[in-house]
Design a protein around this motif. Sequence first.
Motif, PDB file in Angstrom:
ATOM      1  N   SER A 141     -11.333   4.117 -15.967  1.00 18.03           N
ATOM      2  CA  SER A 141     -11.630   4.945 -14.888  1.00 18.03           C
ATOM      3  C   SER A 141     -10.691   6.170 -14.563  1.00 18.03           C
ATOM      4  N   THR A 142     -11.223   6.849 -13.994  1.00 17.09           N
ATOM      5  CA  THR A 142     -10.213   7.965 -13.534  1.00 17.09           C
ATOM      6  C   THR A 142     -10.226   8.182 -12.141  1.00 17.09           C
ATOM      7  N   SER A 143      -9.033   8.903 -11.680  1.00 15.81           N
ATOM      8  CA  SER A 143      -8.705   9.184 -10.419  1.00 15.81           C
ATOM      9  C   SER A 143      -8.005  10.683 -10.119  1.00 15.81           C
ATOM     10  N   THR A 144      -7.474  10.893  -9.084  1.00 17.94           N
ATOM     11  CA  THR A 144      -6.576  11.971  -8.825  1.00 17.94           C
ATOM     12  C   THR A 144      -5.449  11.330  -9.211  1.00 17.94           C
ATOM     13  N   ARG A 145      -4.196  12.172  -9.450  1.00 19.54           N
ATOM     14  CA  ARG A 145      -2.901  11.584  -9.303  1.00 19.54           C
ATOM     15  C   ARG A 145      -2.038  11.272  -8.448  1.00 19.54           C
ATOM     16  N   ILE A 146      -1.126  10.484  -8.547  1.00 18.65           N
ATOM     17  CA  ILE A 146      -0.364   9.619  -7.381  1.00 18.65           C
ATOM     18  C   ILE A 146       1.098  10.322  -7.098  1.00 18.65           C
ATOM     19  N   GLY A 147       1.377  10.550  -6.011  1.00 16.06           N
ATOM     20  CA  GLY A 147       2.766  10.860  -5.471  1.00 16.06           C
ATOM     21  C   GLY A 147       3.205  12.320  -5.946  1.00 16.06           C
ATOM     22  N   LEU A 148       2.096  12.978  -5.824  1.00 14.31           N
ATOM     23  CA  LEU A 148       2.416  14.598  -6.132  1.00 14.31           C
ATOM     24  C   LEU A 148       2.176  15.497  -4.568  1.00 14.31           C
ATOM     25  N   SER A 149       3.014  16.392  -4.604  1.00 11.45           N
ATOM     26  CA  SER A 149       2.663  17.635  -3.602  1.00 11.45           C
ATOM     27  C   SER A 149       1.610  18.656  -3.899  1.00 11.45           C
ATOM     28  N   ALA A 150       1.948  19.054  -5.190  1.00 16.57           N
ATOM     29  CA  ALA A 150       1.116  19.954  -5.925  1.00 16.57           C
ATOM     30  C   ALA A 150       0.213  19.347  -7.001  1.00 16.57           C
ATOM     31  N   GLY A 151      -1.122  19.872  -7.249  1.00 17.60           N
ATOM     32  CA  GLY A 151      -1.752  19.343  -8.200  1.00 17.60           C
ATOM     33  C   GLY A 151      -2.414  17.799  -8.120  1.00 17.60           C
ATOM     34  N   LYS A 152      -2.312  17.492  -6.997  1.00 18.84           N
ATOM     35  CA  LYS A 152      -2.582  16.023  -6.753  1.00 18.84           C
ATOM     36  C   LYS A 152      -4.024  15.783  -6.809  1.00 18.84           C
ATOM     37  N   GLU A 153      -4.595  17.115  -6.323  1.00 20.79           N
ATOM     38  CA  GLU A 153      -6.211  16.811  -6.347  1.00 20.79           C
ATOM     39  C   GLU A 153      -7.012  16.859  -7.923  1.00 20.79           C
ATOM     40  N   LEU A 154      -6.198  17.016  -8.800  1.00 21.71           N
ATOM     41  CA  LEU A 154      -6.836  16.960  -9.966  1.00 21.71           C
ATOM     42  C   LEU A 154      -6.915  15.558 -10.465  1.00 21.71           C
ATOM     43  N   GLU A 155      -8.148  15.312 -11.161  1.00 19.11           N
ATOM     44  CA  GLU A 155      -8.378  13.936 -11.593  1.00 19.11           C
ATOM     45  C   GLU A 155      -7.711  13.774 -13.252  1.00 19.11           C
ATOM     46  N   LEU A 156      -6.635  13.650 -13.136  1.00 19.13           N
ATOM     47  CA  LEU A 156      -5.829  13.489 -14.356  1.00 19.13           C
ATOM     48  C   LEU A 156      -5.028  12.238 -14.674  1.00 19.13           C
ATOM     49  N   ARG A 157      -5.361  11.152 -13.624  1.00 20.25           N
ATOM     50  CA  ARG A 157      -5.228   9.670 -13.734  1.00 20.25           C
ATOM     51  C   ARG A 157      -6.093   9.101 -14.525  1.00 20.25           C
ATOM     52  N   PHE A 158      -5.558   8.016 -15.564  1.00 23.48           N
ATOM     53  CA  PHE A 158      -6.479   7.203 -16.171  1.00 23.48           C
ATOM     54  C   PHE A 158      -5.989   5.779 -16.268  1.00 23.48           C
ATOM     55  N   PHE A 159      -6.967   4.834 -15.980  1.00 22.58           N
ATOM     56  CA  PHE A 159      -6.600   3.252 -15.946  1.00 22.58           C
ATOM     57  C   PHE A 159      -7.551   2.625 -16.394  1.00 22.58           C
ATOM     58  N   VAL A 160      -7.028   1.336 -16.843  1.00 16.50           N
ATOM     59  CA  VAL A 160      -8.128   0.294 -17.278  1.00 16.50           C
ATOM     60  C   VAL A 160      -8.828  -0.218 -15.989  1.00 16.50           C
ATOM     61  N   LYS A 161      -9.904  -0.106 -16.039  1.00 15.19           N
ATOM     62  CA  LYS A 161     -10.846  -0.805 -14.772  1.00 15.19           C
ATOM     63  C   LYS A 161     -10.573  -2.048 -14.548  1.00 15.19           C
ATOM     64  N   GLY A 162     -10.297  -2.376 -13.338  1.00 16.40           N
ATOM     65  CA  GLY A 162     -10.247  -3.895 -12.941  1.00 16.40           C
ATOM     66  C   GLY A 162      -9.024  -4.499 -13.322  1.00 16.40           C
ATOM     67  N   ASN A 163      -7.950  -3.947 -14.186  1.00 20.95           N
ATOM     68  CA  ASN A 163      -6.659  -4.590 -14.485  1.00 20.95           C
ATOM     69  C   ASN A 163      -5.728  -4.710 -13.345  1.00 20.95           C
ATOM     70  N   LYS A 164      -4.946  -5.785 -13.207  1.00 20.96           N
ATOM     71  CA  LYS A 164      -4.296  -6.368 -12.127  1.00 20.96           C
ATOM     72  C   LYS A 164      -3.022  -5.524 -12.181  1.00 20.96           C
ATOM     73  N   PHE A 165      -2.546  -5.005 -13.126  1.00 20.13           N
ATOM     74  CA  PHE A 165      -1.257  -4.438 -13.429  1.00 20.13           C
ATOM     75  C   PHE A 165      -1.166  -2.905 -13.026  1.00 20.13           C
ATOM     76  N   VAL A 166      -2.348  -2.219 -12.576  1.00 21.21           N
ATOM     77  CA  VAL A 166      -2.463  -0.864 -12.351  1.00 21.21           C
ATOM     78  C   VAL A 166      -1.696  -0.609 -11.119  1.00 21.21           C
ATOM     79  N   SER A 167      -0.937   0.456 -10.960  1.00 24.01           N
ATOM     80  CA  SER A 167      -0.206   0.810  -9.730  1.00 24.01           C
ATOM     81  C   SER A 167      -1.217   1.489  -8.645  1.00 24.01           C
ATOM     82  N   GLY A 168      -0.512   1.700  -7.582  1.00 26.26           N
ATOM     83  CA  GLY A 168      -1.120   2.526  -6.583  1.00 26.26           C
ATOM     84  C   GLY A 168      -2.438   2.112  -6.026  1.00 26.26           C
ATOM     85  N   SER A 169      -3.352   2.916  -5.621  1.00 26.45           N
ATOM     86  CA  SER A 169      -4.722   2.579  -5.221  1.00 26.45           C
ATOM     87  C   SER A 169      -5.712   2.722  -6.433  1.00 26.45           C
ATOM     88  N   LYS A 170      -6.355   1.729  -6.680  1.00 25.95           N
ATOM     89  CA  LYS A 170      -7.195   1.741  -7.843  1.00 25.95           C
ATOM     90  C   LYS A 170      -8.654   2.051  -7.313  1.00 25.95           C
TER      91      LYS A 170
END
Length: 187
Positions: A158-187
Motif C-alpha cells: 500500500s502507498t500513502s503520504t509520508r508521516i511527520g514532515l513539514s515539507a514534502g508531506k503531501e508526496l505519496e512516498l510511504r510504502f507499507f505491507v497492507k494489513g500488517n499490524k507492525f506498521v507505524s502511524g496511520s495505515k
Amino acid sequence: MKPIKKSFFNQPTIDLAKSLLGKYLVYGKLKGIIVETEAYLGTDDPGCHASRGLTVRNAPMFGPAGNIYVYLIYGMYYCFNIVSGKTGIGEAVLIRALEPVEGISLMQKRRKTQKIENLCSGPGKLTQAFNITKKHNNLSLFDGPLYIYDSKLKPEISTSTRIGLSAGKELELRFFVKGNKFVSGSK
C-alpha cells in the motif's frame, strides 16, 4: 540465508523502497521483516535532508547505494536509512517499521515493553530495539554488522503520504505491507 547483493540497491529509490518490503534486516541475533519504508528523493524533494545540498550531517546520503545513513530526530531518536540512487545524488530509503522475528526478548528489554506490536512499529522504536545509533552512520550493509537478507515473501504493498514532515508531506512516498499490524502511524 545470504545477504542481498550490491546490485539490488542500484535501482531507483522508489523501486528500492518497495523492493525492501518483505526483506529481513539482520543485526547479530536480531531479525525483523521490513514492513514500512519511505523514499527520499534528493535535491528536488523538500522533505529530503539532501534538498539543501551536501552538508556534514547528510554526507552519507551522497555515498554509494547500500550504505547506511543514521541521523537523530527530536534530539532523542535515531532513524535508519539505506542510501539509494547514484553516488553524489543524495537519496535514501527510511526504514520506518519492522515485524520482529528473532531476538524478541532483547528487543523487549531495550524497548522496555512486552507488547510485540510496539517493538519496531516506528523509525525510533526500531532503532532502539536493534540498538542502531550514530556509530552505524556511513557503514556499508555489505561489511556488517547490519545486513539485508532476501526472503520469499511477496507482500501486497500500500502507498500513502509520508508521516511527520513539514515539507514534502503531501508526496505519496510511504510504502507499507497492507494489513500488517507492525506498521507505524496511520495505515
